[in-house]
Design a protein around this motif. Structure first.
Motif, PDB file in Angstrom:
ATOM      1  N   PRO A   1     -41.253  20.091 -14.014  1.00  0.00           N
ATOM      2  CA  PRO A   1     -41.575  20.661 -12.702  1.00  0.00           C
ATOM      3  C   PRO A   1     -40.770  21.932 -12.440  1.00  0.00           C
ATOM      4  CG  PRO A   1     -40.973  18.333 -12.534  1.00  0.00           C
ATOM      5  CD  PRO A   1     -40.602  18.788 -13.896  1.00  0.00           C
ATOM      6  N   CYS A   2     -41.430  22.921 -11.874  1.00  0.00           N
ATOM      7  CA  CYS A   2     -40.743  24.145 -11.480  1.00  0.00           C
ATOM      8  C   CYS A   2     -41.493  24.773 -10.313  1.00  0.00           C
ATOM      9  CB  CYS A   2     -40.578  25.107 -12.641  1.00  0.00           C
ATOM     10  SG  CYS A   2     -42.070  25.492 -13.523  1.00  0.00           S
ATOM     11  N   SER A   3     -40.855  25.749  -9.714  1.00  0.00           N
ATOM     12  CA  SER A   3     -41.423  26.435  -8.563  1.00  0.00           C
ATOM     13  C   SER A   3     -42.107  27.721  -9.008  1.00  0.00           C
ATOM     14  CB  SER A   3     -40.298  26.754  -7.582  1.00  0.00           C
ATOM     15  OG  SER A   3     -40.723  27.676  -6.618  1.00  0.00           O
ATOM     16  N   LEU A   4     -43.102  28.118  -8.279  1.00  0.00           N
ATOM     17  CA  LEU A   4     -43.793  29.367  -8.551  1.00  0.00           C
ATOM     18  C   LEU A   4     -42.841  30.560  -8.417  1.00  0.00           C
ATOM     19  CD1 LEU A   4     -46.515  30.750  -9.111  1.00  0.00           C
ATOM     20  CD2 LEU A   4     -46.953  30.709  -6.661  1.00  0.00           C
ATOM     21  N   ALA A   5     -41.816  30.425  -7.587  1.00  0.00           N
ATOM     22  CA  ALA A   5     -40.874  31.512  -7.348  1.00  0.00           C
ATOM     23  C   ALA A   5     -39.805  31.640  -8.443  1.00  0.00           C
ATOM     24  CB  ALA A   5     -40.191  31.309  -6.001  1.00  0.00           C
ATOM     25  N   GLU A   6     -39.709  30.665  -9.334  1.00  0.00           N
ATOM     26  CA  GLU A   6     -38.687  30.702 -10.386  1.00  0.00           C
ATOM     27  C   GLU A   6     -39.052  31.678 -11.494  1.00  0.00           C
ATOM     28  OE1 GLU A   6     -36.748  26.983 -11.861  1.00  0.00           O
ATOM     29  OE2 GLU A   6     -38.344  26.075 -10.663  1.00  0.00           O
ATOM     30  N   SER A   7     -38.023  32.233 -12.110  1.00  0.00           N
ATOM     31  CA  SER A   7     -38.213  33.049 -13.306  1.00  0.00           C
ATOM     32  C   SER A   7     -37.853  32.196 -14.513  1.00  0.00           C
ATOM     33  CB  SER A   7     -37.306  34.278 -13.270  1.00  0.00           C
ATOM     34  OG  SER A   7     -37.687  35.124 -12.220  1.00  0.00           O
ATOM     35  N   LEU A   8     -38.765  32.109 -15.456  1.00  0.00           N
ATOM     36  CA  LEU A   8     -38.531  31.334 -16.668  1.00  0.00           C
ATOM     37  C   LEU A   8     -38.452  32.286 -17.846  1.00  0.00           C
ATOM     38  CD1 LEU A   8     -41.149  28.494 -16.060  1.00  0.00           C
ATOM     39  CD2 LEU A   8     -38.753  28.563 -15.363  1.00  0.00           C
ATOM     40  N   SER A   9     -37.711  31.892 -18.872  1.00  0.00           N
ATOM     41  CA  SER A   9     -37.576  32.734 -20.050  1.00  0.00           C
ATOM     42  C   SER A   9     -37.980  31.955 -21.289  1.00  0.00           C
ATOM     43  CB  SER A   9     -36.135  33.213 -20.192  1.00  0.00           C
ATOM     44  OG  SER A   9     -35.287  32.121 -20.477  1.00  0.00           O
ATOM     45  N   THR A  10     -38.208  32.678 -22.374  1.00  0.00           N
ATOM     46  CA  THR A  10     -38.549  31.998 -23.621  1.00  0.00           C
ATOM     47  C   THR A  10     -37.366  31.184 -24.139  1.00  0.00           C
ATOM     48  OG1 THR A  10     -38.020  34.000 -24.862  1.00  0.00           O
ATOM     49  CG2 THR A  10     -40.333  33.632 -24.299  1.00  0.00           C
ATOM     50  N   SER A  11     -36.140  31.632 -23.900  1.00  0.00           N
ATOM     51  CA  SER A  11     -34.976  30.856 -24.329  1.00  0.00           C
ATOM     52  C   SER A  11     -34.879  29.546 -23.544  1.00  0.00           C
ATOM     53  CB  SER A  11     -33.688  31.665 -24.187  1.00  0.00           C
ATOM     54  OG  SER A  11     -33.464  32.022 -22.850  1.00  0.00           O
ATOM     55  N   TRP A  12     -35.230  29.581 -22.276  1.00  0.00           N
ATOM     56  CA  TRP A  12     -35.260  28.373 -21.436  1.00  0.00           C
ATOM     57  C   TRP A  12     -36.286  27.389 -21.987  1.00  0.00           C
ATOM     58  CZ3 TRP A  12     -38.858  25.935 -18.322  1.00  0.00           C
ATOM     59  CH2 TRP A  12     -38.389  25.103 -17.322  1.00  0.00           C
ATOM     60  N   ILE A  13     -37.456  27.873 -22.345  1.00  0.00           N
ATOM     61  CA  ILE A  13     -38.514  27.009 -22.876  1.00  0.00           C
ATOM     62  C   ILE A  13     -38.115  26.459 -24.245  1.00  0.00           C
ATOM     63  CG2 ILE A  13     -40.910  26.970 -23.678  1.00  0.00           C
ATOM     64  CD1 ILE A  13     -41.504  28.953 -21.345  1.00  0.00           C
ATOM     65  N   ARG A  14     -37.507  27.285 -25.091  1.00  0.00           N
ATOM     66  CA  ARG A  14     -37.029  26.801 -26.400  1.00  0.00           C
ATOM     67  C   ARG A  14     -35.984  25.708 -26.233  1.00  0.00           C
ATOM     68  NH1 ARG A  14     -37.471  32.294 -27.972  1.00  0.00           N
ATOM     69  NH2 ARG A  14     -35.281  32.641 -27.494  1.00  0.00           N
ATOM     70  N   ALA A  15     -35.080  25.875 -25.273  1.00  0.00           N
ATOM     71  CA  ALA A  15     -34.052  24.858 -25.016  1.00  0.00           C
ATOM     72  C   ALA A  15     -34.688  23.548 -24.562  1.00  0.00           C
ATOM     73  CB  ALA A  15     -33.066  25.362 -23.968  1.00  0.00           C
ATOM     74  N   ALA A  16     -35.736  23.640 -23.758  1.00  0.00           N
ATOM     75  CA  ALA A  16     -36.438  22.432 -23.305  1.00  0.00           C
ATOM     76  C   ALA A  16     -37.090  21.712 -24.482  1.00  0.00           C
ATOM     77  CB  ALA A  16     -37.486  22.800 -22.256  1.00  0.00           C
ATOM     78  N   PHE A  17     -37.769  22.454 -25.344  1.00  0.00           N
ATOM     79  CA  PHE A  17     -38.381  21.845 -26.525  1.00  0.00           C
ATOM     80  C   PHE A  17     -37.327  21.147 -27.381  1.00  0.00           C
ATOM     81  CE2 PHE A  17     -42.288  24.314 -25.874  1.00  0.00           C
ATOM     82  CZ  PHE A  17     -43.242  23.411 -26.307  1.00  0.00           C
TER      83      PHE A  17
END
Length: 118
Positions: free
Chosen positions: A68-84
């Motif tokens: 879950p995240c907010s529409l107002a949040e900024s996400l990065s590819t490093s954040w997504i890689r860390a989640a995976f």
């Protein structure tokens, strides 16, 4: 929020990550009550400072992860890689993007470049 029936399942993570508590609460209730997912668990995703939902869609055996995240949040590819990485390298994860009007859009994210099905 504390009086809601789903609060107990989320109570360990809502105070721990207050910035993402609203998105976690909304997404959990959508998956549990509206979409009727089964075996729904809340997981502490420390690398992204938030809770993640793990469960199954009705009448399926595939285990899915929703962040879950907010529409107002900024996400990065490093954040997504860390989640995976922290989730054990699943074949896909879903971002449950919550808007201010309580609507949720689910985006499927796969690692690397994935050819869309025909």
């Amino acid at each position: 929020m504390e009086n809601h029936v789903s609060y107990q399942a989320l109570s360990s993570l809502l105070p721990k990550y207050p910035k993402t508590a609203g998105a976690l609460f909304q997404t959990y209730n959508d998956l549990k009550l509206a979409q009727q997912w089964t075996d729904l668990e809340v997981i502490d995703l420390t690398s992204c400072s938030r809770g993640v939902l793990k469960g199954r869609r009705p009448q399926t055996d595939n285990v899915l992860h929703v962040i879950p995240c907010s529409l107002a949040e900024s996400l990065s590819t490093s954040w997504i890689r860390a989640a995976f990485k922290e989730l054990g390298e699943p074949s896909q994860i879903y971002l449950g993007i919550n808007a201010e009007d309580s609507s949720i859009v689910y985006y499927k994210i796969s690692p690397g470049i994935v050819k869309p099905p025909l």
